[in-house]
Motif scaffolding. Structure first.
Motif, PDB file in Angstrom:
ATOM      1  N   HIS A   8       0.838  -1.204   0.000  1.00  0.00           N
ATOM      2  CA  HIS A   8       0.000   0.000   0.000  1.00  0.00           C
ATOM      3  C   HIS A   8       0.877   1.260   0.000  1.00  0.00           C
ATOM      4  O   HIS A   8       0.626   2.206  -0.765  1.00  0.00           O
ATOM      5  CB  HIS A   8      -0.902  -0.009   1.231  1.00  0.00           C
ATOM      6  CG  HIS A   8      -1.654   1.274   1.437  1.00  0.00           C
ATOM      7  ND1 HIS A   8      -2.708   1.658   0.656  1.00  0.00           N
ATOM      8  CD2 HIS A   8      -1.471   2.276   2.357  1.00  0.00           C
ATOM      9  CE1 HIS A   8      -3.155   2.833   1.060  1.00  0.00           C
ATOM     10  NE2 HIS A   8      -2.420   3.228   2.095  1.00  0.00           N
ATOM     11  N   ILE A   9       1.920   1.264   0.823  1.00  0.00           N
ATOM     12  CA  ILE A   9       2.822   2.420   0.876  1.00  0.00           C
ATOM     13  C   ILE A   9       3.530   2.598  -0.463  1.00  0.00           C
ATOM     14  O   ILE A   9       3.618   3.706  -1.005  1.00  0.00           O
ATOM     15  CB  ILE A   9       3.845   2.242   2.017  1.00  0.00           C
ATOM     16  CG1 ILE A   9       3.122   2.177   3.371  1.00  0.00           C
ATOM     17  CG2 ILE A   9       4.873   3.385   2.009  1.00  0.00           C
ATOM     18  CD1 ILE A   9       4.006   1.715   4.512  1.00  0.00           C
ATOM     19  N   ALA A  10       4.038   1.492  -1.007  1.00  0.00           N
ATOM     20  CA  ALA A  10       4.739   1.561  -2.292  1.00  0.00           C
ATOM     21  C   ALA A  10       3.813   2.071  -3.386  1.00  0.00           C
ATOM     22  O   ALA A  10       4.207   2.882  -4.230  1.00  0.00           O
ATOM     23  CB  ALA A  10       5.294   0.188  -2.658  1.00  0.00           C
ATOM     24  N   ALA A  11       2.554   1.629  -3.379  1.00  0.00           N
ATOM     25  CA  ALA A  11       1.596   2.046  -4.402  1.00  0.00           C
ATOM     26  C   ALA A  11       1.317   3.545  -4.312  1.00  0.00           C
ATOM     27  O   ALA A  11       1.241   4.234  -5.340  1.00  0.00           O
ATOM     28  CB  ALA A  11       0.300   1.251  -4.264  1.00  0.00           C
ATOM     29  N   GLU A  12       1.170   4.065  -3.083  1.00  0.00           N
ATOM     30  CA  GLU A  12       0.901   5.495  -2.933  1.00  0.00           C
ATOM     31  C   GLU A  12       2.095   6.336  -3.385  1.00  0.00           C
ATOM     32  O   GLU A  12       1.929   7.356  -4.072  1.00  0.00           O
ATOM     33  CB  GLU A  12       0.555   5.809  -1.472  1.00  0.00           C
ATOM     34  CG  GLU A  12      -0.853   5.405  -1.072  1.00  0.00           C
ATOM     35  CD  GLU A  12      -1.361   6.184   0.135  1.00  0.00           C
ATOM     36  OE1 GLU A  12      -0.576   6.972   0.714  1.00  0.00           O
ATOM     37  OE2 GLU A  12      -2.547   5.993   0.487  1.00  0.00           O
ATOM     38  N   LEU A  13       3.294   5.906  -3.024  1.00  0.00           N
ATOM     39  CA  LEU A  13       4.486   6.648  -3.441  1.00  0.00           C
ATOM     40  C   LEU A  13       4.687   6.536  -4.952  1.00  0.00           C
ATOM     41  O   LEU A  13       5.063   7.506  -5.614  1.00  0.00           O
ATOM     42  CB  LEU A  13       5.717   6.128  -2.699  1.00  0.00           C
ATOM     43  CG  LEU A  13       5.739   6.400  -1.191  1.00  0.00           C
ATOM     44  CD1 LEU A  13       6.912   5.679  -0.538  1.00  0.00           C
ATOM     45  CD2 LEU A  13       5.828   7.897  -0.918  1.00  0.00           C
ATOM     46  N   ASP A  51      10.664  -2.015  -3.122  1.00  0.00           N
ATOM     47  CA  ASP A  51       9.771  -2.215  -4.263  1.00  0.00           C
ATOM     48  C   ASP A  51       9.969  -1.106  -5.299  1.00  0.00           C
ATOM     49  O   ASP A  51      10.012  -1.360  -6.505  1.00  0.00           O
ATOM     50  CB  ASP A  51       8.308  -2.220  -3.800  1.00  0.00           C
ATOM     51  CG  ASP A  51       7.754  -3.623  -3.656  1.00  0.00           C
ATOM     52  OD1 ASP A  51       8.565  -4.567  -3.586  1.00  0.00           O
ATOM     53  OD2 ASP A  51       6.522  -3.774  -3.605  1.00  0.00           O
ATOM     54  N   LEU A  52      10.073   0.132  -4.811  1.00  0.00           N
ATOM     55  CA  LEU A  52      10.244   1.265  -5.722  1.00  0.00           C
ATOM     56  C   LEU A  52      11.613   1.230  -6.397  1.00  0.00           C
ATOM     57  O   LEU A  52      11.739   1.590  -7.573  1.00  0.00           O
ATOM     58  CB  LEU A  52      10.068   2.577  -4.961  1.00  0.00           C
ATOM     59  CG  LEU A  52       8.678   2.817  -4.347  1.00  0.00           C
ATOM     60  CD1 LEU A  52       8.664   4.105  -3.548  1.00  0.00           C
ATOM     61  CD2 LEU A  52       7.607   2.854  -5.425  1.00  0.00           C
ATOM     62  N   LYS A  53      12.634   0.786  -5.670  1.00  0.00           N
ATOM     63  CA  LYS A  53      13.961   0.668  -6.268  1.00  0.00           C
ATOM     64  C   LYS A  53      13.959  -0.417  -7.339  1.00  0.00           C
ATOM     65  O   LYS A  53      14.552  -0.247  -8.415  1.00  0.00           O
ATOM     66  CB  LYS A  53      15.010   0.358  -5.191  1.00  0.00           C
ATOM     67  CG  LYS A  53      15.364   1.560  -4.338  1.00  0.00           C
ATOM     68  CD  LYS A  53      16.653   1.353  -3.564  1.00  0.00           C
ATOM     69  CE  LYS A  53      16.472   0.361  -2.441  1.00  0.00           C
ATOM     70  NZ  LYS A  53      17.681   0.302  -1.584  1.00  0.00           N
ATOM     71  N   ASN A  54      13.295  -1.520  -7.057  1.00  0.00           N
ATOM     72  CA  ASN A  54      13.222  -2.606  -8.037  1.00  0.00           C
ATOM     73  C   ASN A  54      12.458  -2.195  -9.288  1.00  0.00           C
ATOM     74  O   ASN A  54      12.661  -2.772 -10.362  1.00  0.00           O
ATOM     75  CB  ASN A  54      12.575  -3.845  -7.414  1.00  0.00           C
ATOM     76  CG  ASN A  54      13.482  -4.516  -6.407  1.00  0.00           C
ATOM     77  OD1 ASN A  54      14.705  -4.405  -6.489  1.00  0.00           O
ATOM     78  ND2 ASN A  54      12.894  -5.217  -5.447  1.00  0.00           N
ATOM     79  N   ALA A  55      11.581  -1.203  -9.150  1.00  0.00           N
ATOM     80  CA  ALA A  55      10.849  -0.689 -10.311  1.00  0.00           C
ATOM     81  C   ALA A  55      11.618   0.418 -11.026  1.00  0.00           C
ATOM     82  O   ALA A  55      11.142   0.946 -12.036  1.00  0.00           O
ATOM     83  CB  ALA A  55       9.480  -0.165  -9.865  1.00  0.00           C
ATOM     84  N   GLY A  56      12.794   0.756 -10.508  1.00  0.00           N
ATOM     85  CA  GLY A  56      13.617   1.784 -11.142  1.00  0.00           C
ATOM     86  C   GLY A  56      13.114   3.196 -10.918  1.00  0.00           C
ATOM     87  O   GLY A  56      13.495   4.115 -11.647  1.00  0.00           O
ATOM     88  N   LEU A  57      12.284   3.410  -9.882  1.00  0.00           N
ATOM     89  CA  LEU A  57      11.691   4.724  -9.658  1.00  0.00           C
ATOM     90  C   LEU A  57      12.480   5.582  -8.676  1.00  0.00           C
ATOM     91  O   LEU A  57      12.414   6.815  -8.741  1.00  0.00           O
ATOM     92  CB  LEU A  57      10.248   4.576  -9.165  1.00  0.00           C
ATOM     93  CG  LEU A  57       9.261   3.964 -10.164  1.00  0.00           C
ATOM     94  CD1 LEU A  57       7.909   3.746  -9.501  1.00  0.00           C
ATOM     95  CD2 LEU A  57       9.119   4.859 -11.390  1.00  0.00           C
ATOM     96  N   VAL A  58      13.192   4.953  -7.751  1.00  0.00           N
ATOM     97  CA  VAL A  58      13.947   5.709  -6.762  1.00  0.00           C
ATOM     98  C   VAL A  58      15.343   5.113  -6.631  1.00  0.00           C
ATOM     99  O   VAL A  58      15.603   3.992  -7.085  1.00  0.00           O
ATOM    100  CB  VAL A  58      13.256   5.711  -5.370  1.00  0.00           C
ATOM    101  CG1 VAL A  58      11.854   6.295  -5.457  1.00  0.00           C
ATOM    102  CG2 VAL A  58      13.221   4.295  -4.779  1.00  0.00           C
ATOM    103  N   GLU A  59      16.221   5.860  -6.004  1.00  0.00           N
ATOM    104  CA  GLU A  59      17.566   5.381  -5.732  1.00  0.00           C
ATOM    105  C   GLU A  59      17.992   5.851  -4.357  1.00  0.00           C
ATOM    106  O   GLU A  59      17.567   6.909  -3.892  1.00  0.00           O
ATOM    107  CB  GLU A  59      18.548   5.869  -6.799  1.00  0.00           C
ATOM    108  CG  GLU A  59      18.640   7.386  -6.913  1.00  0.00           C
ATOM    109  CD  GLU A  59      19.507   7.821  -8.069  1.00  0.00           C
ATOM    110  OE1 GLU A  59      20.168   6.964  -8.675  1.00  0.00           O
ATOM    111  OE2 GLU A  59      19.536   9.034  -8.358  1.00  0.00           O
TER     112      GLU A  59
END
Length: 253
Positions: A8-13, A51-59
């Protein structure tokens, strides 16, 4: 709330990043602050960030926190790109500089050449005996200072040994491999490419600055002259978040 809390947190971010609420270069709140905001532990927050790092969205930058990744410009790689190599070379260019929309002065090519005996795969692609002498060329292509592509491009020693083409000091060469071979009387008249996607090797990810979770295009290219394979590029590697492969397929009766 359905599903795991970290999802849920990953989806909102993720939604905030894709919608522009969190722009490239923006710093995400600290793990402790996100944990308080969502009423969860920092372990759950770390799972969401992963999760966001694995999607390439954050670092994550060491201990400096987590940041929204810059979004590199996407280039379109047309099936007609090799027309730039055919010339005439009134202005120095290659298919790469054409794809990138850069001038010759903005182009940089790092090279490493060596002579090898063809292994079973390479020999099979060339259609020669295993162990045949081959010039193996490793290239890193830069556009305006940014590494954009790596490749391993091989030529048969029988075609290029003791010629200017075998001297890495002559790179970059306007017109690329097609023009190099033309100077030897070899006219490339057919190009075949096979494209797959995969995760980068650690070396590829480091060289191309590929973010965690971003796949790459891995292309095997054969150049032919009168039905004979004269160059094998295996692989050509391009970050998947920086390119669209654009193919034209003419239909003739």
């Amino acid at each position: 709330m359905s599903g795991h809390a970290y999802e849920h947190i990953a989806a909102e971010l993720r939604d905030a990043i894709l919608a522009g609420g969190l722009t490239p270069g923006a710093r995400l709140p600290r793990h402790a602050d996100l944990a308080r905001q969502y009423g969860v532990s920092e372990i759950v927050v770390r799972q969401a960030i992963d999760d966001l790092k694995n999607a390439g969205l954050v670092e994550t930058r060491g201990r400096g926190g987590t940041w929204v990744r810059e979004r590199p410009p996407v280039r379109r790689i047309s099936s007609e790109r090799y027309l730039a190599d055919l010339g005439p070379q009134t202005v120095p260019q290659t298919s790469f500089t054409r794809d990138q929309g850069i001038t010759w002065e903005q182009y940089r090519l790092d090279t490493a050449y060596r002579w090898i005996g063809a292994d079973e795969r390479l020999a099979g692609l060339f259609g020669v005996e295993t162990g045949a002498r081959v010039l193996e060329r490793h290239f890193v292509f830069y556009a305006a200072g940014v590494p954009a592509q790596v490749s391993r491009a091989c030529l048969l020693a029988a075609d290029v040994e003791r010629t200017p083409v075998a001297d890495s000091r002559n790179e970059p060469w306007p017109g690329g491999t097609i023009n190099q071979l033309r100077t030897l009387g070899i006219e490339v008249d057919d190009i075949r490419e096979s494209v797959t996607t995969r995760m980068p090797t650690p070396q590829e990810a480091q060289t191309l600055r590929v973010a965690q979770g971003v796949p790459v295009f891995a292309i095997t290219r054969l150049m032919l002259a009168a039905g004979r394979v004269v160059e094998v590029a295996d692989p050509i590697v391009i970050p998947g978040d920086r390119a669209i492969l654009d193919y034209s397929i003419p239909l003739r009766r």
